[in-house]
Design an enzyme around this catalytic site. Structure first.
Site, mmCIF file in Angstrom:
data_model
loop_
_atom_site.group_PDB
_atom_site.id
_atom_site.type_symbol
_atom_site.label_atom_id
_atom_site.label_comp_id
_atom_site.label_asym_id
_atom_site.label_seq_id
_atom_site.Cartn_x
_atom_site.Cartn_y
_atom_site.Cartn_z
ATOM 1 N N GLU A 367 -33.650 -19.721 20.110
ATOM 2 C CA GLU A 367 -34.840 -20.578 20.099
ATOM 3 C C GLU A 367 -34.611 -21.924 19.420
ATOM 4 O O GLU A 367 -35.539 -22.519 18.873
ATOM 5 C CB GLU A 367 -36.024 -19.858 19.453
ATOM 6 C CG GLU A 367 -36.486 -18.651 20.254
ATOM 7 C CD GLU A 367 -37.668 -17.933 19.628
ATOM 8 O OE1 GLU A 367 -37.947 -18.164 18.435
ATOM 9 O OE2 GLU A 367 -38.317 -17.133 20.326
ATOM 10 N N GLU A 458 -36.871 -12.100 25.517
ATOM 11 C CA GLU A 458 -37.918 -11.638 24.594
ATOM 12 C C GLU A 458 -39.270 -11.774 25.293
ATOM 13 O O GLU A 458 -39.491 -12.694 26.084
ATOM 14 C CB GLU A 458 -37.958 -12.447 23.292
ATOM 15 C CG GLU A 458 -36.785 -12.255 22.366
ATOM 16 C CD GLU A 458 -36.939 -13.031 21.047
ATOM 17 O OE1 GLU A 458 -38.100 -13.252 20.616
ATOM 18 O OE2 GLU A 458 -35.924 -13.421 20.471
#
Length: 748
Positions: A367, A458
């Site tokens: 991320e 995710e």
């Protein structure tokens, strides 16, 4: 050859460090410890993680043979290790997730190794430098080996499985030598035994095998072969297990051994109650079994760092695809930090590139924002060390710079309608708040800008954190959110699959989680006890391997809003179910054609045709699962649950006493008349043990009807550990036999 001995015993530990302590020779005032070791034992909840973020020191006396090369290998030290021999500085290693070796040059036989461990969150070491949503603990938490080398020994072996067609391969073996000599390389297994003679030269060596037909590795059939390198024909220099498989992420999904293979997986943190990362090998292996068999997964992502060698080997042996990821979480540091990251990538790939289970390298910090220079280097390094696997980079950004082979994306766009509800009160803005049609996932084109190899890495997680002892409706909604996203992944043939967040609850910093230092994001809790959402995954596996039938209900009157009892979602891979109420059959139920979850291999069966109003009579319920007209699963509920019994299960009845400690898991459940867990029961179970040690203490918390602990061996000799568990008037007994292991030494 190599003579390799694990040395997890006879360590001494100082929980503080001051300059000069590494020169200590009198160890009696320090604590004697066995590895794996966490610098601080922590309570389960509401602790200060800064307790372990400090410098500590480990010591061990070593008998060394000055006539050979002595090397000490550390598999994992969190997070910076300064190594000394007889008070003299040797080296520093940065990074807590990858191995390193130190040569011990000495003319002495009696020696002292000291390791100063800095477990603070240093800005020059990944994953640190900003906030991270997990704890890293501290200490020497993986195995340590003493290695004697003389003459020929193998360095940097790489078994390359060159595929010709179908299950036909012509592999190569590459390695380094410092001494020339005659070698024999042997590959055995599945009706194959091939010997190749090779004249080893100093430097790089390549051994070419003949064309061969092999049994290919897959999660369903994890075929492995034994690779052995001999000096001459008898002295073993190197030995490992290898496998053959074709794995490719394409624009049309993931293909394994030439066939479309939808990925269904979860992320795993290597976090355990009380001891953090410092759990012995058998529990790394057990997590693979839980992921593969109990949850029915075919992939795990090692979020957000390389995990233990034992875990990786078990993925090979039990059959679980692996997406292995570099250390990091959102933050990219300065040039020094980036240099450490590149070093950790090299250590990760060199350690793990012979594992057939690994199908994707993660070379982008989870991320993080785009960083052209760094990610050009990480991809180039990974491809140079292993040109046989694709690379991925886990991002949250749409249309970010795509330098990898696979666009790997954390897609939290499905919120179950929470954003719409919140917008009635406040303006909601999160990094994953995108305005899309409320489907389970975004399309590949929307995320990447074009159709490219794509994997969702995710979803769910923080969008709907759920405790195992939450109200029934929340547990159901938690499960349904996982099902919605998983269904969307199966629906879109351009998505290789989906790896959800996450398998197990985990501990975190004070600015994340539920305030008690726990993120309740898992489909299982931190003790590996299932929530309803676990059944979404478990029920997708082949029923001939394991029939699964989990009704999402506790069968109560009043836990759900408006005193409702239905609908009941039954996540099952059975063909049909029969419902009996008050001892009478209410008929058979099957899946709805074209229903909400029609793209799942095994959509849930929904019970909604009967209901009971508040105050009406309420009776017992039984649900029976059938597979090919045979009863394979039954779940019964009483309408008047009371405390009926304490059930106790031991994971191991025998433990091996060796240089490292071993542990058995003790699971205790307070159940009703039908054997169902009492989901709102709190308190504690008292453990009395003669021998061993109960991790976390002898008052084991009863959380939602379940109390779980681990009982470890101690260095002193013992034949057995006797256990008594007490809750109220209930008392259960168990015995763990302890067998002493004679040696943990290997010669190669």
């Amino acid at each position: 050859m190599e003579r390799k001995q694990r040395i997890n015993d006879q360590w001494f530990f100082s929980d503080t460090y001051e300059k000069g302590r590494e020169q200590e020779t009198e160890l009696s005032r320090f604590e004697a410890v066995q590895l794996p070791h966490n610098t601080v034992r922590l309570p389960y909840q509401y602790f200060d993680e800064k307790r372990y973020q400090k410098e500590t020191c480990y010591f061990r006396k070593l008998q060394l043979n000055p006539s050979v090369r002595n090397v000490i290998r550390f598999e994992g030290v969190m997070a910076v290790a300064h190594v000394y021999l007889n008070g003299e500085y040797l080296m520093t290693h940065k990074g807590g997730y990858t191995p390193f070796e130190v040569e011990l040059s000495t003319l002495q036989e009696e020696n002292m190794v000291a390791v100063v461990v800095d477990s603070s969150e240093r800005a020059d070491v990944p994953p640190f430098g900003a906030a991270i949503d997990y704890l890293t603990y501290g200490g020497i938490y993986r195995d340590v080996f003493l290695i004697e080398r003389q003459g020929m020994f193998i360095e940097d072996p790489f078994f390359i499985t060159r595929n010709l067609h179908a299950n036909t391969y012509q592999p190569q073996l590459q390695f380094q030598l410092e001494t020339a000599g005659d070698l024999r390389v042997r590959l055995t297994g599945e009706d194959v035994q091939i010997d190749v003679d090779h004249v080893g030269v100093i430097g790089s060596n390549t051994v070419a095998f003949p064309e061969m037909t092999v049994a290919e590795w897959s999660p369903e059939c994890p075929h492995l072969y034994e690779l052995t390198i001999f000096e001459g024909t008898e002295v073993i220099l190197y030995q490992t297990k290898v496998g053959f498989r074709r794995a490719e992420f394409t624009k049309d999904g993931f293909y394994l051994n030439g066939e479309p293979y939808p990925i269904i997986g979860l992320n795993r943190h290597q976090d355990y109650p009380y001891v953090g990362y410092a759990m012995p090998e058998e529990w790394q292996v057990e997590d693979v079994r839980v992921l593969k068999e109990e949850l029915g997964l075919n992939m795990v992502r090692t979020s957000h760092y390389p995990q233990s060698p034992a875990f990786m080997a078990a993925c090979d042996e039990q059959g679980l695809l692996v997406f292995e990821e570099i250390p990091g979480w959102q933050h990219i540091g300065d040039e020094e930090w980036q240099a450490v990251l590149l070093q950790n990538i090299e250590e990760m790939v060199l350690r793990d590139r012979n594992h057939p289970s690994i199908v994707l390298w993660g070379v982008r910090v989870n991320e993080s924002d785009d960083h052209h220079d760094l990610y050009t280097k990480t991809n180039a390094l990974c491809r140079r060390l292993d040109p046989t696997r694709q690379t991925g980079g886990v991002r949250y950004l749409e249309k970010s710079e795509f330098l990898e082979d696979v666009y790997t994306m954390n897609d939290f766009s499905y919120d179950g309608g929470d954003t719409a509800r919140l917008k009635q009160e406040i303006e909601v803005a999160t990094y994953d708040n995108v305005q899309v049609e409320r489907r389970g996932l975004r399309t590949v084109e929307q995320v990447a800008g074009e159709n490219v190899p794509y994997l969702v890495t995710e979803y769910a997680g923080h969008m709907y954190p759920t405790k195992r002892f939450d109200q029934e409706e929340r547990l159901i909604e938690h499960a349904m959110r996982h099902a919605v996203v998983l269904n969307a992944a199966y629906e879109n043939p351009h998505i290789s699959g989906a790896v959800g967040w996450c398998a197990f609850d985990y501990h975190t910093h004070e600015n994340f989680g539920s305030g008690d230092r726990i993120c309740y994001h898992g489909v299982m809790d931190n003790f590996r006890v299932s929530k309803f959402a676990a059944s979404v995954y478990a029920s997708q596996q082949d029923p001939k391997q394991r029939p699964v039938m989990v009704p999402l209900t506790n069968w109560t009157r009043g836990d759900r809003n408006m005193a409702q009892s239905v609908p009941i979602y039954v996540f099952t891979n059975c063909d049909k179910i029969e419902v009996c109420y008050n001892g009478q059959s209410r008929g058979f139920y099957t899946r709805e054609e074209g229903g909400k979850f029609a793209h799942l291999p095994y959509p849930p069966i929904v019970l909604k045709e009967f209901n009971f109003l508040w105050g009406e009579p309420f009776g017992p319920l039984e649900i029976i699962g059938y597979l090919e007209e045979e009863v394979v699963a039954t779940k019964s509920y009483t309408n008047e649950p009371v405390i009926h019994d304490l059930e106790m299960t031991l994971s191991h009845h025998t433990l091996i006493q060796s240089d490292r400690w071993a542990a058995a898991k003790l699971t205790m459940k307070v159940v009703d008349q039908k054997g169902n867990l009492l989901p709102f029961l709190m308190g504690s179970v008292r453990i009395e043990n003669h021998g061993g040690e109960v991790l976390g203490g002898n008052e084991v918390p009863l959380i939602g009807g379940s109390a779980v602990c681990w009982i470890r061996t101690l260095p002193e000799e013992m034949d057995e550990i006797n256990i008594t568990a007490r809750y109220g008037s209930f008392e259960k007994h168990g015995i763990i036999h302890v067998i002493e292991q004679a040696s943990n030494m290997t010669e190669k």
